[in-house]
Design an enzyme around this catalytic site. Sequence first.
Site, PDB file in Angstrom:
ATOM      1  N   TRP A  31       0.872  -1.198   0.000  1.00  8.60           N
ATOM      2  CA  TRP A  31       0.000   0.000   0.000  1.00  8.60           C
ATOM      3  C   TRP A  31       0.898   1.234   0.000  1.00  8.60           C
ATOM      4  O   TRP A  31       1.924   1.265   0.675  1.00  8.60           O
ATOM      5  CB  TRP A  31      -0.861   0.024   1.277  1.00  8.60           C
ATOM      6  CG  TRP A  31      -2.285  -0.398   1.086  1.00  8.60           C
ATOM      7  CD1 TRP A  31      -2.742  -1.680   0.961  1.00  8.60           C
ATOM      8  CD2 TRP A  31      -3.439   0.437   1.013  1.00  8.60           C
ATOM      9  NE1 TRP A  31      -4.108  -1.676   0.831  1.00  8.60           N
ATOM     10  CE2 TRP A  31      -4.563  -0.389   0.861  1.00  8.60           C
ATOM     11  CE3 TRP A  31      -3.627   1.823   1.087  1.00  8.60           C
ATOM     12  CZ2 TRP A  31      -5.852   0.108   0.765  1.00  8.60           C
ATOM     13  CZ3 TRP A  31      -4.917   2.322   0.999  1.00  8.60           C
ATOM     14  CH2 TRP A  31      -6.010   1.458   0.827  1.00  8.60           C
ATOM     15  N   SER A  65      -0.024  -2.685   5.437  1.00  9.30           N
ATOM     16  CA  SER A  65       0.689  -2.556   6.713  1.00  9.30           C
ATOM     17  C   SER A  65       0.160  -3.499   7.774  1.00  9.30           C
ATOM     18  O   SER A  65       0.922  -3.957   8.632  1.00  9.30           O
ATOM     19  CB  SER A  65       0.600  -1.115   7.205  1.00  9.30           C
ATOM     20  OG  SER A  65       1.353  -0.269   6.356  1.00  9.30           O
ATOM     21  N   PHE A  66      -1.140  -3.812   7.710  1.00  2.00           N
ATOM     22  CA  PHE A  66      -1.674  -4.720   8.736  1.00  2.00           C
ATOM     23  C   PHE A  66      -0.978  -6.082   8.674  1.00  2.00           C
ATOM     24  O   PHE A  66      -0.856  -6.771   9.694  1.00  2.00           O
ATOM     25  CB  PHE A  66      -3.185  -4.898   8.579  1.00  2.00           C
ATOM     26  CG  PHE A  66      -3.815  -5.590   9.750  1.00  2.00           C
ATOM     27  CD1 PHE A  66      -4.066  -6.950   9.712  1.00  2.00           C
ATOM     28  CD2 PHE A  66      -4.129  -4.882  10.906  1.00  2.00           C
ATOM     29  CE1 PHE A  66      -4.636  -7.588  10.788  1.00  2.00           C
ATOM     30  CE2 PHE A  66      -4.702  -5.521  11.997  1.00  2.00           C
ATOM     31  CZ  PHE A  66      -4.951  -6.872  11.942  1.00  2.00           C
ATOM     32  N   GLU A  67      -0.466  -6.468   7.503  1.00  2.00           N
ATOM     33  CA  GLU A  67       0.218  -7.758   7.328  1.00  2.00           C
ATOM     34  C   GLU A  67       1.705  -7.695   7.671  1.00  2.00           C
ATOM     35  O   GLU A  67       2.413  -8.699   7.616  1.00  2.00           O
ATOM     36  CB  GLU A  67       0.061  -8.246   5.887  1.00  2.00           C
ATOM     37  CG  GLU A  67      -1.319  -8.803   5.562  1.00  2.00           C
ATOM     38  CD  GLU A  67      -2.380  -7.709   5.442  1.00  2.00           C
ATOM     39  OE1 GLU A  67      -2.075  -6.630   4.881  1.00  2.00           O
ATOM     40  OE2 GLU A  67      -3.496  -7.930   5.932  1.00  2.00           O
ATOM     41  N   CYS A  89       3.188   2.507   5.221  1.00  2.02           N
ATOM     42  CA  CYS A  89       2.678   3.878   5.251  1.00  2.02           C
ATOM     43  C   CYS A  89       1.165   3.822   5.325  1.00  2.02           C
ATOM     44  O   CYS A  89       0.514   3.328   4.385  1.00  2.02           O
ATOM     45  CB  CYS A  89       3.118   4.624   3.997  1.00  2.02           C
ATOM     46  SG  CYS A  89       2.410   6.282   3.873  1.00  2.02           S
ATOM     47  N   ASP A  94     -11.366   8.435   5.261  1.00  2.00           N
ATOM     48  CA  ASP A  94     -12.619   9.044   5.751  1.00  2.00           C
ATOM     49  C   ASP A  94     -13.260   8.287   6.905  1.00  2.00           C
ATOM     50  O   ASP A  94     -14.268   8.730   7.450  1.00  2.00           O
ATOM     51  CB  ASP A  94     -13.651   9.118   4.595  1.00  2.00           C
ATOM     52  CG  ASP A  94     -13.109   9.918   3.421  1.00  2.00           C
ATOM     53  OD1 ASP A  94     -13.477   9.604   2.273  1.00  2.00           O
ATOM     54  OD2 ASP A  94     -12.296  10.831   3.685  1.00  2.00           O
ATOM     55  N   HIS A  97     -10.905   3.397   9.983  1.00  2.00           N
ATOM     56  CA  HIS A  97     -10.047   2.242   9.632  1.00  2.00           C
ATOM     57  C   HIS A  97      -8.574   2.542   9.913  1.00  2.00           C
ATOM     58  O   HIS A  97      -7.824   1.686  10.361  1.00  2.00           O
ATOM     59  CB  HIS A  97     -10.252   1.886   8.158  1.00  2.00           C
ATOM     60  CG  HIS A  97      -9.683   0.558   7.799  1.00  2.00           C
ATOM     61  ND1 HIS A  97      -8.770   0.387   6.795  1.00  2.00           N
ATOM     62  CD2 HIS A  97      -9.892  -0.672   8.328  1.00  2.00           C
ATOM     63  CE1 HIS A  97      -8.446  -0.884   6.701  1.00  2.00           C
ATOM     64  NE2 HIS A  97      -9.115  -1.556   7.619  1.00  2.00           N
ATOM     65  N   PHE A 122       9.998  -0.732  13.996  1.00  2.00           N
ATOM     66  CA  PHE A 122       8.714  -0.111  13.648  1.00  2.00           C
ATOM     67  C   PHE A 122       8.928   1.039  12.655  1.00  2.00           C
ATOM     68  O   PHE A 122       9.022   2.198  13.038  1.00  2.00           O
ATOM     69  CB  PHE A 122       8.067   0.401  14.949  1.00  2.00           C
ATOM     70  CG  PHE A 122       6.661   0.897  14.817  1.00  2.00           C
ATOM     71  CD1 PHE A 122       6.361   2.246  14.962  1.00  2.00           C
ATOM     72  CD2 PHE A 122       5.612   0.015  14.572  1.00  2.00           C
ATOM     73  CE1 PHE A 122       5.064   2.719  14.861  1.00  2.00           C
ATOM     74  CE2 PHE A 122       4.306   0.479  14.479  1.00  2.00           C
ATOM     75  CZ  PHE A 122       4.041   1.834  14.618  1.00  2.00           C
ATOM     76  N   ARG A 136       8.502  12.463   4.987  1.00  2.00           N
ATOM     77  CA  ARG A 136       9.200  11.530   5.881  1.00  2.00           C
ATOM     78  C   ARG A 136       9.772  10.310   5.152  1.00  2.00           C
ATOM     79  O   ARG A 136      10.257   9.379   5.785  1.00  2.00           O
ATOM     80  CB  ARG A 136       8.252  11.102   7.007  1.00  2.00           C
ATOM     81  CG  ARG A 136       7.915  12.241   7.982  1.00  2.00           C
ATOM     82  CD  ARG A 136       6.612  12.025   8.719  1.00  2.00           C
ATOM     83  NE  ARG A 136       6.348  13.093   9.704  1.00  2.00           N
ATOM     84  CZ  ARG A 136       5.882  14.296   9.403  1.00  2.00           C
ATOM     85  NH1 ARG A 136       5.599  14.604   8.129  1.00  2.00           N
ATOM     86  NH2 ARG A 136       5.714  15.222  10.340  1.00  2.00           N
TER      87      ARG A 136
HETATM   88  N1  LIG Z   1      -5.451   2.077   4.045  1.00  2.00           N
HETATM   89  C1  LIG Z   1      -4.192   1.513   4.157  1.00  2.00           C
HETATM   90  C2  LIG Z   1      -4.018   0.138   4.306  1.00  2.00           C
HETATM   91  N2  LIG Z   1      -5.092  -0.704   4.375  1.00  2.00           N
HETATM   92  C3  LIG Z   1      -4.967  -2.131   4.159  1.00  2.00           C
HETATM   93  C4  LIG Z   1      -4.576  -2.903   5.440  1.00  2.00           C
HETATM   94  O1  LIG Z   1      -3.227  -2.631   5.799  1.00  2.00           O
HETATM   95  C5  LIG Z   1      -4.716  -4.405   5.207  1.00  2.00           C
HETATM   96  O2  LIG Z   1      -3.842  -4.792   4.167  1.00  2.00           O
HETATM   97  C6  LIG Z   1      -6.152  -4.789   4.851  1.00  2.00           C
HETATM   98  O3  LIG Z   1      -7.009  -4.302   5.878  1.00  2.00           O
HETATM   99  C7  LIG Z   1      -6.303  -6.315   4.719  1.00  2.00           C
HETATM  100  O4  LIG Z   1      -5.915  -6.963   5.904  1.00  2.00           O
HETATM  101  N3  LIG Z   1      -2.775  -0.380   4.423  1.00  2.00           N
HETATM  102  C8  LIG Z   1      -1.672   0.433   4.378  1.00  2.00           C
HETATM  103  O5  LIG Z   1      -0.536  -0.056   4.483  1.00  2.00           O
HETATM  104  N4  LIG Z   1      -1.837   1.781   4.232  1.00  2.00           N
HETATM  105  C9  LIG Z   1      -3.056   2.359   4.125  1.00  2.00           C
HETATM  106  O6  LIG Z   1      -3.163   3.614   4.012  1.00  2.00           O
HETATM  107  C1  LIG Z   2      -5.922   3.440   6.597  1.00  2.00           C
HETATM  108  C2  LIG Z   2      -6.999   3.050   5.675  1.00  2.00           C
HETATM  109  O1  LIG Z   2      -7.389   1.907   5.574  1.00  2.00           O
HETATM  110  C3  LIG Z   2      -7.696   4.179   4.977  1.00  2.00           C
HETATM  111  O2  LIG Z   2      -6.761   4.789   4.117  1.00  2.00           O
HETATM  112  C4  LIG Z   2      -8.893   3.681   4.190  1.00  2.00           C
HETATM  113  O3  LIG Z   2      -9.581   4.835   3.775  1.00  2.00           O
HETATM  114  P1  LIG Z   2     -11.112   5.030   4.276  1.00  2.00           P
HETATM  115  O4  LIG Z   2     -11.048   5.224   5.782  1.00  2.00           O
HETATM  116  O5  LIG Z   2     -11.578   6.286   3.557  1.00  2.00           O
HETATM  117  O6  LIG Z   2     -11.871   3.800   3.876  1.00  2.00           O
END
Ligand SMILES: Nc1c(NC[C@H](O)[C@H](O)[C@H](O)CO)[nH]c(=O)[nH]c1=O
Ligand SMILES: CC(=O)[C@@H](O)COP(=O)(O)O
Length: 164
Positions: A31, A65-67, A89, A94, A97, A122, A136
């Site tokens: 991402w 990033s969650f992974e 990152c 909106d 999440h 981290f 950054r």
């Molecule tokens: N919105 C962003 C995400 N979202 C995806 C999650 O990290 C994850 O892959 C998904 O929820 C499936 O488990 N990830 C980022 O790294 N950056 C973002 O802005």
């Molecule tokens: C961090 C996220 O998952 C975010 O960028 C997703 O965007 P939204 O909150 O508008 O669905």
Amino acid sequence: MATSLKNLSDYNIADVPSAAEMKFGIVVSEWNTEITEALYEGAYNTLIKHGASEDNIIKKYVPGSFELTAGAKYLAEMTDVDAVICLGCVIQGDTPHFDFVCHGVTQGMTLLNVQYPIPFIFGLLTTLNQQQALDRAGGKHGNKGDEGAVTAIKMVHLNRSLKN
Ligand SMILES: Nc1c(NC[C@H](O)[C@H](O)[C@H](O)CO)[nH]c(=O)[nH]c1=O
Ligand SMILES: CC(=O)[C@@H](O)COP(=O)(O)O
């Protein structure tokens, strides 16, 4: 201290041990790839600058990033790396999440640092907009990948100094 008051790429080179004999895993989120690839370049170049060999740097991608936590755990379990640098990152959208992803990665990596005898670094940008991330990832506030590499080298050195 806010990043705006301390450049992420400023550090005392003399304080960084040699990385010549160290092996690193680097997990990179797909991402915001423009940002995460810049973070990786910073981390990779900093590791090489401090003596790491390119053969001792293992790069792996994860979808988001969650992974990062799972990818870092796989490297710790299935390779002989001395440290894992996690680069991602997360940019606020909106919905809430953003908060859940950021907290999830923070908690996951904290657990890895408790559960495993190697350091997990981290290197996650958690920004309100893309400009803050660009600033950054090699912009006016330096590169968080540089910071991650220096942190990894110092933590491996600390780990080894206590073992011996
Ligand atoms: N919105 C962003 C995400 N979202 C995806 C999650 O990290 C994850 O892959 C998904 O929820 C499936 O488990 N990830 C980022 O790294 N950056 C973002 O802005
Ligand atoms: C961090 C996220 O998952 C975010 O960028 C997703 O965007 P939204 O909150 O508008 O669905």
